[in-house]
Design a protein around this motif. Structure first.
Motif, PDB file in Angstrom:
ATOM      1  N   GLU A  41      15.372   4.582 -11.555  1.00  0.00           N
ATOM      2  CA  GLU A  41      16.094   4.130 -12.557  1.00  0.00           C
ATOM      3  C   GLU A  41      16.056   5.498 -13.551  1.00  0.00           C
ATOM      4  OE1 GLU A  41      17.660   0.306 -14.748  1.00  0.00           O
ATOM      5  OE2 GLU A  41      15.866   0.901 -15.566  1.00  0.00           O
ATOM      6  N   LEU A  42      14.873   5.769 -14.209  1.00  0.00           N
ATOM      7  CA  LEU A  42      14.535   6.878 -15.086  1.00  0.00           C
ATOM      8  C   LEU A  42      15.158   8.090 -14.701  1.00  0.00           C
ATOM      9  CD1 LEU A  42      11.200   5.550 -16.323  1.00  0.00           C
ATOM     10  CD2 LEU A  42      13.196   5.886 -17.689  1.00  0.00           C
ATOM     11  N   ASP A  79      12.160   6.638 -27.727  1.00  0.00           N
ATOM     12  CA  ASP A  79      12.648   6.189 -26.456  1.00  0.00           C
ATOM     13  C   ASP A  79      11.954   5.647 -25.513  1.00  0.00           C
ATOM     14  OD1 ASP A  79      15.017   7.792 -27.203  1.00  0.00           O
ATOM     15  OD2 ASP A  79      13.898  10.030 -26.697  1.00  0.00           O
ATOM     16  N   LEU A  80      10.953   5.804 -25.358  1.00  0.00           N
ATOM     17  CA  LEU A  80       9.939   4.836 -24.426  1.00  0.00           C
ATOM     18  C   LEU A  80      10.195   3.441 -24.817  1.00  0.00           C
ATOM     19  CD1 LEU A  80       7.459   4.390 -22.345  1.00  0.00           C
ATOM     20  CD2 LEU A  80       5.986   4.899 -24.066  1.00  0.00           C
ATOM     21  N   ALA A  84      11.802   0.534 -22.260  1.00  0.00           N
ATOM     22  CA  ALA A  84      11.059  -0.696 -22.091  1.00  0.00           C
ATOM     23  C   ALA A  84      11.392  -2.195 -22.456  1.00  0.00           C
ATOM     24  CB  ALA A  84       9.399  -0.406 -22.737  1.00  0.00           C
ATOM     25  N   ASN A  85      12.018  -2.162 -23.508  1.00  0.00           N
ATOM     26  CA  ASN A  85      12.667  -3.402 -24.119  1.00  0.00           C
ATOM     27  C   ASN A  85      13.870  -3.692 -23.802  1.00  0.00           C
ATOM     28  OD1 ASN A  85      10.300  -4.084 -25.265  1.00  0.00           O
ATOM     29  ND2 ASN A  85      10.862  -2.735 -27.149  1.00  0.00           N
ATOM     30  N   ASN A  86      14.756  -2.743 -23.074  1.00  0.00           N
ATOM     31  CA  ASN A  86      16.256  -3.115 -22.769  1.00  0.00           C
ATOM     32  C   ASN A  86      15.992  -4.090 -21.747  1.00  0.00           C
ATOM     33  OD1 ASN A  86      18.851  -2.945 -21.774  1.00  0.00           O
ATOM     34  ND2 ASN A  86      18.976  -0.841 -22.535  1.00  0.00           N
ATOM     35  N   SER A  93      14.086  -6.184 -17.569  1.00  0.00           N
ATOM     36  CA  SER A  93      14.673  -7.465 -17.004  1.00  0.00           C
ATOM     37  C   SER A  93      13.488  -8.116 -15.946  1.00  0.00           C
ATOM     38  CB  SER A  93      15.810  -7.107 -16.017  1.00  0.00           C
ATOM     39  OG  SER A  93      15.298  -6.310 -14.872  1.00  0.00           O
ATOM     40  N   ALA A  94      12.297  -7.378 -15.680  1.00  0.00           N
ATOM     41  CA  ALA A  94      11.075  -7.904 -14.813  1.00  0.00           C
ATOM     42  C   ALA A  94      10.018  -8.016 -15.796  1.00  0.00           C
ATOM     43  CB  ALA A  94      10.766  -6.668 -13.916  1.00  0.00           C
ATOM     44  N   TRP A  95      10.123  -7.825 -17.270  1.00  0.00           N
ATOM     45  CA  TRP A  95       8.734  -8.022 -17.820  1.00  0.00           C
ATOM     46  C   TRP A  95       8.337  -9.277 -17.846  1.00  0.00           C
ATOM     47  CZ3 TRP A  95       8.898  -5.134 -23.273  1.00  0.00           C
ATOM     48  CH2 TRP A  95       7.826  -5.303 -24.068  1.00  0.00           C
ATOM     49  N   LYS A  96       9.133 -10.314 -18.175  1.00  0.00           N
ATOM     50  CA  LYS A  96       8.527 -11.768 -18.205  1.00  0.00           C
ATOM     51  C   LYS A  96       7.948 -12.184 -16.966  1.00  0.00           C
ATOM     52  CE  LYS A  96      11.241 -13.308 -21.969  1.00  0.00           C
ATOM     53  NZ  LYS A  96      12.504 -14.472 -22.655  1.00  0.00           N
ATOM     54  N   ARG A  97       8.555 -11.733 -15.948  1.00  0.00           N
ATOM     55  CA  ARG A  97       7.955 -12.309 -14.511  1.00  0.00           C
ATOM     56  C   ARG A  97       6.829 -11.358 -14.102  1.00  0.00           C
ATOM     57  NH1 ARG A  97       9.459  -9.636  -9.623  1.00  0.00           N
ATOM     58  NH2 ARG A  97      11.062  -8.506 -10.847  1.00  0.00           N
ATOM     59  N   MET A  98       6.564 -10.144 -14.483  1.00  0.00           N
ATOM     60  CA  MET A  98       5.485  -9.506 -14.330  1.00  0.00           C
ATOM     61  C   MET A  98       4.325  -9.872 -15.073  1.00  0.00           C
ATOM     62  SD  MET A  98       5.793  -7.105 -11.866  1.00  0.00           S
ATOM     63  CE  MET A  98       6.511  -8.469 -10.905  1.00  0.00           C
ATOM     64  N   THR A  99       4.643 -10.428 -16.331  1.00  0.00           N
ATOM     65  CA  THR A  99       3.672 -10.868 -17.049  1.00  0.00           C
ATOM     66  C   THR A  99       3.094 -12.310 -16.748  1.00  0.00           C
ATOM     67  OG1 THR A  99       4.806  -9.851 -19.308  1.00  0.00           O
ATOM     68  CG2 THR A  99       3.032 -11.661 -19.719  1.00  0.00           C
ATOM     69  N   GLN A 100       3.911 -12.824 -16.238  1.00  0.00           N
ATOM     70  CA  GLN A 100       3.542 -14.330 -15.615  1.00  0.00           C
ATOM     71  C   GLN A 100       2.854 -13.959 -14.335  1.00  0.00           C
ATOM     72  OE1 GLN A 100       3.781 -17.402 -16.965  1.00  0.00           O
ATOM     73  NE2 GLN A 100       2.291 -17.808 -15.496  1.00  0.00           N
TER      74      GLN A 100
END
Length: 195
Positions: A41-42, A79-80, A84-86, A93-100
């Protein structure tokens, strides 16, 4: 050749490590898949996200376990963080799933370090190397005169002054290019071990 960035930038290190003897388990693969998707994506819209490029490494160590490392360059820390927060993009979108997943899977560790680097507060040298690292995220200039030594490059403000050129082109006197660092993405988007 010496590495040069125009203006401030952010260096971001991120990695994963296996905390068990079976590094290619499902948790490691899941984290690797998300990371690969984010890198793709980046690389598709580097200007939009402020991503300047990165290099990816894999290490195998019997005492430390299998590890991956990504060395990434960004136009700015802001920018980073914005990427990361978008929540509409891969990482956000994957942040919460990866954290769990990480909470439930102590067999994998993930870490990162962010460094906001002011213009001229770095130095880099490349001898008999392909263009990579800071030299690919920014540009290469001949390491001549004051740029021939580490102290000289640092004293010259991270190569911000003096002679400039690209690659093996002859150096010219002057202030250099305007408008910031050249955006270069040199990852293949596919990392060994799926990270």
């Amino acid at each position: 050749m010496a590495g040069k960035m125009d203006g401030d930038f952010c260096l971001f290190l991120i990695g994963a490590r296996a905390n068990n003897p079976f590094p290619l388990g499902p948790s490691f693969a899941s984290v690797g898949e998300v990371f690969q998707q984010a890198v793709r994506e980046l690389e598709q819209e580097t200007d939009k996200f402020g991503y300047l490029g990165g290099d990816y490494y894999v290490g195998m160590d019997t005492t430390r376990g299998s590890q991956t490392l990504a060395v990434m360059f960004w136009r700015s820390y802001d920018d980073l963080v914005a990427y990361a927060n978008n929540q509409n993009l891969v990482h956000g979108s994957a942040w919460k799933r990866m954290t769990q997943l990480l909470r439930d899977s102590p067999d994998i560790g993930v870490w990162h370090e962010s460094y906001a680097i002011s213009a001229g507060q770095y130095e880099a040298i490349y001898v008999n190397c392909p263009q990579f690292g800071l030299g690919a995220a920014g540009k290469l200039v001949p390491a001549v005169g004051p740029l021939a030594t580490s102290k000289g490059r640092m004293r010259e403000g991270g190569c911000a002054k003096g002679t400039e050129g690209r690659g093996n082109e002859p150096a010219t006197e002057g202030k250099g290019e305007e408008g910031g660092a050249r955006k270069v993405s040199h990852s293949t988007g596919t990392c060994p071990m799926g990270f």
